[in-house]
Design a protein around this motif. Sequence first.
Motif, PDB file in Angstrom:
ATOM      1  N   TRP A 198       0.871  -1.146  -0.037  1.00  0.00           N
ATOM      2  CA  TRP A 198       0.179  -0.065   0.149  1.00  0.00           C
ATOM      3  C   TRP A 198       0.770   1.177  -0.122  1.00  0.00           C
ATOM      4  CZ3 TRP A 198      -4.428  -0.528   4.213  1.00  0.00           C
ATOM      5  CH2 TRP A 198      -5.296  -1.561   3.657  1.00  0.00           C
ATOM      6  N   GLU A 203      -7.375   2.232  13.345  1.00  0.00           N
ATOM      7  CA  GLU A 203      -8.640   1.528  12.986  1.00  0.00           C
ATOM      8  C   GLU A 203      -9.797   1.236  13.798  1.00  0.00           C
ATOM      9  OE1 GLU A 203      -9.699  -2.363  10.172  1.00  0.00           O
ATOM     10  OE2 GLU A 203      -7.489  -2.123  10.840  1.00  0.00           O
ATOM     11  N   HIS A 253     -12.005   1.989   9.768  1.00  0.00           N
ATOM     12  CA  HIS A 253     -11.547   2.059   8.418  1.00  0.00           C
ATOM     13  C   HIS A 253     -10.328   1.851   8.368  1.00  0.00           C
ATOM     14  CE1 HIS A 253     -11.331   3.313   4.209  1.00  0.00           C
ATOM     15  NE2 HIS A 253     -12.472   3.550   4.070  1.00  0.00           N
ATOM     16  N   VAL A 257      -7.972   1.261   5.507  1.00  0.00           N
ATOM     17  CA  VAL A 257      -7.023   2.338   4.784  1.00  0.00           C
ATOM     18  C   VAL A 257      -6.735   3.370   5.235  1.00  0.00           C
ATOM     19  CG1 VAL A 257      -7.202   3.391   2.428  1.00  0.00           C
ATOM     20  CG2 VAL A 257      -7.937   1.123   2.605  1.00  0.00           C
ATOM     21  N   MET A 258      -7.865   4.277   6.087  1.00  0.00           N
ATOM     22  CA  MET A 258      -7.337   5.341   6.524  1.00  0.00           C
ATOM     23  C   MET A 258      -6.423   5.169   7.796  1.00  0.00           C
ATOM     24  SD  MET A 258      -8.661   7.815   4.691  1.00  0.00           S
ATOM     25  CE  MET A 258      -8.277   9.242   5.617  1.00  0.00           C
ATOM     26  N   HIS A 267      -2.482   9.559  -0.543  1.00  0.00           N
ATOM     27  CA  HIS A 267      -3.932   9.185  -1.108  1.00  0.00           C
ATOM     28  C   HIS A 267      -4.697  10.305  -1.862  1.00  0.00           C
ATOM     29  CE1 HIS A 267      -6.915   5.844  -0.712  1.00  0.00           C
ATOM     30  NE2 HIS A 267      -7.759   6.841  -0.098  1.00  0.00           N
ATOM     31  N   THR A 304      -9.430   6.586  -4.031  1.00  0.00           N
ATOM     32  CA  THR A 304     -10.345   5.754  -3.356  1.00  0.00           C
ATOM     33  C   THR A 304      -9.868   4.571  -2.546  1.00  0.00           C
ATOM     34  OG1 THR A 304     -12.687   4.810  -3.372  1.00  0.00           O
ATOM     35  CG2 THR A 304     -11.073   4.200  -5.140  1.00  0.00           C
ATOM     36  N   SER A 305     -10.243   3.881  -1.602  1.00  0.00           N
ATOM     37  CA  SER A 305      -9.461   3.101  -1.027  1.00  0.00           C
ATOM     38  C   SER A 305      -9.092   1.923  -1.889  1.00  0.00           C
ATOM     39  CB  SER A 305     -10.378   2.328   0.166  1.00  0.00           C
ATOM     40  OG  SER A 305     -10.870   3.245   1.042  1.00  0.00           O
ATOM     41  N   CYS A 306     -10.015   1.625  -2.849  1.00  0.00           N
ATOM     42  CA  CYS A 306      -9.668   0.526  -3.795  1.00  0.00           C
ATOM     43  C   CYS A 306      -8.444   0.858  -4.660  1.00  0.00           C
ATOM     44  CB  CYS A 306     -10.777   0.033  -4.770  1.00  0.00           C
ATOM     45  SG  CYS A 306     -12.222  -0.507  -3.986  1.00  0.00           S
ATOM     46  N   THR A 330      -5.961  -1.127  -2.080  1.00  0.00           N
ATOM     47  CA  THR A 330      -6.472  -2.348  -1.924  1.00  0.00           C
ATOM     48  C   THR A 330      -6.511  -3.316  -3.094  1.00  0.00           C
ATOM     49  OG1 THR A 330      -8.941  -1.929  -2.015  1.00  0.00           O
ATOM     50  CG2 THR A 330      -7.938  -1.834   0.254  1.00  0.00           C
ATOM     51  N   THR A 383     -13.710   6.815  -7.621  1.00  0.00           N
ATOM     52  CA  THR A 383     -14.527   6.461  -6.833  1.00  0.00           C
ATOM     53  C   THR A 383     -15.582   5.155  -7.609  1.00  0.00           C
ATOM     54  OG1 THR A 383     -14.454   8.082  -5.440  1.00  0.00           O
ATOM     55  CG2 THR A 383     -16.361   6.644  -4.903  1.00  0.00           C
TER      56      THR A 383
END
Length: 510
Positions: free
Chosen positions: A58, A103, A108, A110-111, A129, A133-135, A138, A223
């Motif tokens: 990541w 977390e 969350h 990722v955050m 970031h 978006t998180s994906c 991930t 997103t």
Amino acid sequence: MAGNTTDAATLDLQSQISSMKSQSGASVFDSYQTSLTGRYCSAEMSQLFSQRSRHSTWRKLWLYLAEAEKELGIENISDAALKEMREHLMVTDADFEVAKVEEKKRRHDVMAHVHAFGQVAPSAAGIIHYGATSCYVTDNAELLLMRDGLNLLLPKLAKVIANLSQFAMQWRNEPTLAYTHLQPAQLITVGKRAAQWAQDLLFDLEAIEHVRSGLQFRGAQGTTGTQASFLEIFSGDSKKCDALNELLCQKTGFPSCYPISTQTYTRKVDLLIANAIAGLAASAQKITGDIRHLAAWKEIEEPFEKEQIGSSAMAYKRNPMRSERIYALSRELLSKPSAFAATLSDQWMERTLDDSAIRRIDIPETFLLADAILLSLDNVTSGLVVYPARIAARVHEELPFMITESIIMRLVAQGESRQEAHEQIRVLSHQAAYQVKHEGKSNDLVQRIRSARFFEKVWNELDGMLDARLYTGRSCEIVERFCGPGGVLEGKLERYSGFIEKAGVAELNV
């Protein structure tokens, strides 16, 4: 005042971390550990799908995004920010503790890791970031991990094929009973059967190579896959959105991005990969099923070590535990495609989060299972033990039945009726079989043929016909064309020759 507030927050965070450490201080023997990593798979595959590997990936992806954005003109990304990110790409134990606290507070993951990364790279904290978006992390991380996982599996699979190829060539002339319906049929050779196993695995190799070569990147798609956020940060310049993904592909070693993404890359990709890998499981189960039968007949056995115990109760036993392990692991791997198919079919519209928890389990386990299967299969195929005398004895038990087709053909060539010859053979064969099954005696079909006047024309040929090598057809030639010098496998395995030559026999953990 601000400084005092920051100090208080820092002390509170440290207190939470210390509390978690004390709670997690139990031995690994006090909590469930997966058997895959504890007993069966390789260290490198276990490490690849570890939390440190995933979350460090990541961080690399966040660095690549920031680098690419800066190269494309985003001015608020400083050289100092990039430098700090590069210096902290490996997630430390302390970083994990920070992320755990974050977390728990933010719910969350990722955050949580964005904040943990920002703590060790404070100059970058505001731009990590950016636009993503998180994906972005991930999904792209999963593609990277699966690509590397496939790269680990392929040479190991090639090694198993090479083992079987060598074994097939060594035993290409050894006659053995073939079976249809698990009943004795025409003879083949020991090597011919092994070549069949190798061909199935070759199909798996090609299938996995195909999905590996077809892998693409998700990239920075925003997103819902429209790149709207990146279009905004690049002031509406669509070409820069394309250039961003081109740079990301260059940095990660992918040829291109998938043309269409939603919030995620399509879960069809996972299913395609799982189907290819599960093919290996089907082949491994078939191969080890055959080996287990052959072991029961005492013809061929898997390696058995000097001090190995076959049974805790029956000391004489040599249970095929390696093959049984492979068989069991293959059964589990064969179940994975259905889970991936269900995940794909349940992704409503542009994405639902019910894919997350199951993929955290299914993706690593698919690769860990395949790795464990290949390690054990390499061990088995590197040390198969053949008992030629036992094989010959079993062939001899059935050989009188095997020569009947040739007898019929020779009688017809000398003018006898094919149907009458078939009937005469049928009657005598059933009589001989009755003696074997009901009286426990040997197969005396040849003696019965010698006593029946109808077969007088072939009496002088019977001794010469009782050579098992006459009934293996083109088995030897088939093996040589597939496994021998200049054969099919030589070309297919050439790219893996360096690994195959250097690799020793895979050692089992337990």
